[in-house]
Scaffold this active site. Sequence first.
Site, short mmCIF file in Angstrom:
data_model
loop_
_atom_site.label_atom_id
_atom_site.label_comp_id
_atom_site.label_asym_id
_atom_site.label_seq_id
_atom_site.Cartn_x
_atom_site.Cartn_y
_atom_site.Cartn_z
N CYS A 2 -0.83 -13.51 89.48
CA CYS A 2 -1.04 -13.31 90.91
C CYS A 2 -2.54 -13.25 91.18
O CYS A 2 -3.33 -13.05 90.27
CB CYS A 2 -0.42 -12.00 91.34
SG CYS A 2 1.32 -11.90 90.92
N ARG A 28 -3.49 -19.04 92.02
CA ARG A 28 -2.93 -18.14 91.01
C ARG A 28 -1.46 -17.82 91.27
O ARG A 28 -0.81 -17.16 90.45
CB ARG A 28 -3.72 -16.84 90.98
CG ARG A 28 -5.18 -17.04 90.63
CD ARG A 28 -5.90 -15.74 90.64
NE ARG A 28 -5.63 -14.95 89.46
CZ ARG A 28 -6.33 -15.00 88.35
NH1 ARG A 28 -7.37 -15.79 88.26
NH2 ARG A 28 -6.02 -14.27 87.30
N TRP A 73 2.89 -14.60 92.25
CA TRP A 73 3.73 -15.45 91.41
C TRP A 73 4.77 -14.51 90.83
O TRP A 73 4.43 -13.63 90.03
CB TRP A 73 2.91 -16.12 90.32
CG TRP A 73 3.67 -17.15 89.54
CD1 TRP A 73 3.88 -18.44 89.90
CD2 TRP A 73 4.32 -16.97 88.28
NE1 TRP A 73 4.63 -19.08 88.94
CE2 TRP A 73 4.91 -18.20 87.94
CE3 TRP A 73 4.48 -15.90 87.41
CZ2 TRP A 73 5.63 -18.39 86.76
CZ3 TRP A 73 5.19 -16.07 86.25
CH2 TRP A 73 5.76 -17.31 85.92
N ASN A 99 -1.35 -7.65 89.21
CA ASN A 99 -1.16 -8.89 88.46
C ASN A 99 -0.78 -8.48 87.05
O ASN A 99 -1.57 -7.82 86.37
CB ASN A 99 -2.47 -9.70 88.45
CG ASN A 99 -2.38 -10.92 87.54
OD1 ASN A 99 -1.30 -11.42 87.28
ND2 ASN A 99 -3.53 -11.39 87.07
N GLY A 100 0.40 -8.84 86.60
CA GLY A 100 0.83 -8.47 85.25
C GLY A 100 2.27 -7.99 85.27
O GLY A 100 3.00 -8.24 86.24
N GLU A 468 0.71 -35.73 77.62
CA GLU A 468 0.02 -35.23 78.82
C GLU A 468 0.49 -35.98 80.08
O GLU A 468 0.65 -35.39 81.15
CB GLU A 468 -1.50 -35.36 78.63
CG GLU A 468 -2.35 -35.20 79.87
CD GLU A 468 -2.18 -33.87 80.61
OE1 GLU A 468 -1.55 -32.96 80.07
OE2 GLU A 468 -2.67 -33.79 81.75
N LYS A 472 1.92 -34.33 83.54
CA LYS A 472 1.36 -34.60 84.86
C LYS A 472 2.45 -35.07 85.82
O LYS A 472 2.53 -34.60 86.95
CB LYS A 472 0.28 -35.68 84.70
CG LYS A 472 -0.98 -35.62 85.39
CD LYS A 472 -1.94 -34.47 85.29
CE LYS A 472 -1.51 -33.12 84.96
NZ LYS A 472 -2.23 -32.36 84.01
N GLU A 475 5.15 -32.14 86.51
CA GLU A 475 4.76 -30.94 87.26
C GLU A 475 4.51 -31.20 88.74
O GLU A 475 4.71 -30.30 89.54
CB GLU A 475 3.58 -30.21 86.60
CG GLU A 475 2.24 -30.88 86.74
CD GLU A 475 1.10 -30.09 86.08
OE1 GLU A 475 1.12 -28.86 86.07
OE2 GLU A 475 0.16 -30.75 85.60
N HIS A 491 13.73 -43.49 65.99
CA HIS A 491 14.40 -42.38 65.29
C HIS A 491 15.21 -41.53 66.25
O HIS A 491 15.60 -40.43 65.90
CB HIS A 491 13.35 -41.53 64.55
CG HIS A 491 12.58 -42.32 63.54
ND1 HIS A 491 13.13 -42.73 62.34
CD2 HIS A 491 11.31 -42.82 63.57
CE1 HIS A 491 12.23 -43.44 61.68
NE2 HIS A 491 11.12 -43.52 62.40
N LYS A 585 -1.80 -21.82 88.71
CA LYS A 585 -2.92 -22.44 88.02
C LYS A 585 -3.31 -21.68 86.76
O LYS A 585 -3.63 -22.25 85.74
CB LYS A 585 -4.12 -22.49 88.99
CG LYS A 585 -5.38 -23.11 88.44
CD LYS A 585 -5.26 -24.60 88.39
CE LYS A 585 -6.46 -25.30 87.83
NZ LYS A 585 -6.08 -26.60 87.24
O1 M6R Z 1 -6.47 -22.70 82.14
P1 M6R Z 1 -5.92 -23.35 80.92
O2 M6R Z 1 -6.58 -24.65 80.59
O3 M6R Z 1 -5.92 -22.41 79.73
O4 M6R Z 1 -4.41 -23.62 81.27
C1 M6R Z 1 -3.52 -24.13 80.32
C2 M6R Z 1 -2.29 -24.70 80.97
O5 M6R Z 1 -1.62 -23.70 81.69
C3 M6R Z 1 -2.62 -25.86 81.93
O6 M6R Z 1 -3.30 -26.86 81.26
C4 M6R Z 1 -1.33 -26.44 82.54
O7 M6R Z 1 -0.57 -27.04 81.55
C5 M6R Z 1 -1.68 -27.41 83.67
N1 M6R Z 1 -1.03 -27.01 84.87
C6 M6R Z 1 -1.22 -28.79 83.46
O8 M6R Z 1 -1.69 -29.64 84.44
#
Ligand code: M6R
Length: 590
Positions: A2, A28, A73, A99-100, A468, A472, A475, A491, A585
Amino acid sequence: MCGITGYVGSRRDAGSLVLEGIKNLEYRGYDSWGIAWKVGESMEVRKDIGKISHLDPAAFGSSSSLAIAHTRWATHGGVTRENAHPHLSCDGTIAVIHNGIVENYQELRDELLNKGHRFLSETDTEVVAHLVEEKMKQTPDFGAAFRKACLRCEGRNAFLALHTQSQTMVAARTGSPLIVGVGSDGYFIASDSPAFLAHTRTVQYIDDGEMAVTDGRSILFYDIATGEERTKREIEITWITEQAEKGNYAHFMLKEIMDQKKSVARAVNQDEEQIRTIAKAIKNAKGTILTACGTAHKACMAAEYFFSVIADKHVNVISAGEFKLYNHFLIPDTLVIVVSQSGETADVLEAMRIAKAKGSKVLAIVNVQSSTIAREADFSLPINAGQERAVASTKALTGQLAILLLIVYALAGKLQEGKKLLLETASAINDLLNPRYVERLQHLAEILKNKENLYIIGRSWNYPMALESAIKIQEVSYIHAEGFAGGELKHGPIALIETGTPCIVLAGNDEATPDILSNATQLKARGAFLIGLAPERNEIFDEWIRVPDVGAAQAIVNIIPIQVLAYFLAVQRGKDPDMPRNLAKSVTVK
Ligand code: M6R
């Protein structure tokens, strides 16, 4: 995960100040929002589900000099108005945001219910407001009572609370980040500096196990466990902190993709002596381990290939969430490289602390320079991407790849060659992201937007980029996407291919190219609709997206058209690419 922020001081617009601030922390979490501010002797509270972006700060908290705000969140309790923070004590004088996770909240709640407290939400946070109220019966000082309450709370947390009667704001950190902004007319406290950067660049860090108490005129720091006072330095934020603005772009994600025209070159612009020192540390280490989460983890996986192919060096890559299972391999001579955009990811932070406890040295490659990871690591390299606001990581990733490649070239004794290649790559990205290219990808998104499944294949450093690519696309567009190593198809995964199944082939111009083209042919033979991302056209591709041929830096350029494609898939499917569902994020919970 959060976002929390608060202000106390001599200004009379505390409500609007914190509301403006919390908008900058919405990355956040954006399940719900809430604000509490003191007016006269009483407290006003507003909260609701959904995003905070549309609210007008001017409508909040006139003639108030004490306010806190939260963007949530959800962890405990569904996304409802009742569960949105702040949460209040029974007498309505204490408001808490958090937050936590308070891991023992059920036990605390039962105890407080027995003492007659009334709960209005299902959250773990609400117990803290009642617990402080209860402690104040014996210890009327708000700060002291808050400390006692914190001693009862288990888990990794950051709390921010206000008390109307004493005009005091208290913050406590036991695992999640908190930073103080020292203003000319009061104090800000937030989970991240963008909440107050428009007002001050002077900060004080609250470290784990510490709390801060302020009435707006002065601030005192304490050790939560002992109650002893702590002295704190004031630090000026000198690194790039431009407040992210969308400018003419519809979304931050697109703006940040476009930022890569410049940000890759900025990432390459590192202190050469420091890069050589790091290369030497890797050479001398008895084992180098790279660890990270999500997209940053894919950068580490690509780096594993860089190390092997360019510097003839074996390194290990561990997903940070699994790191503790490998802790018995750590010795003081191990070098651990942690990679993170936010510098606050809970699993990465934990991995770093495990490594440090074993005496291993830690290098952090981090974008947010004020973050806990950047501050606690033995060495830190800045990604220099500028603020990344969209949940989907784009420019931070290409910066991470560039820095890792630079280190590898230095390890191979070819730092200048690596730098030249990377600067040429940066310039190629600048050329690539032109309006015609972007339109071409927009058109491809039109073709793919109603597909249910999408597969991506790659080999060598393009294999992690296939993984990756899937992240992308998943998400932001919610299309089911999966990445595979080209060699693994036969396989198992090839059974998924039917006539028309879209498959993206990531290729370069290197020793892996003949093999990935052969895998693409196997897909084609089963009816796949092939989209080739490659420096050269090939007759098997149904669609060809040209990428520049940049040799060992191919992973950096190949991911960029995928980012653009993912963006347009989201937009054309009516999704918000900046704030995808269920995500945040900065992942500060485990
Ligand atoms: O802030 P960070 O780079 O440590 O975050 C790691 C992941 O949470 C972050 O890369 C996440 O996978 C992204 N939303 C992907 O786009």
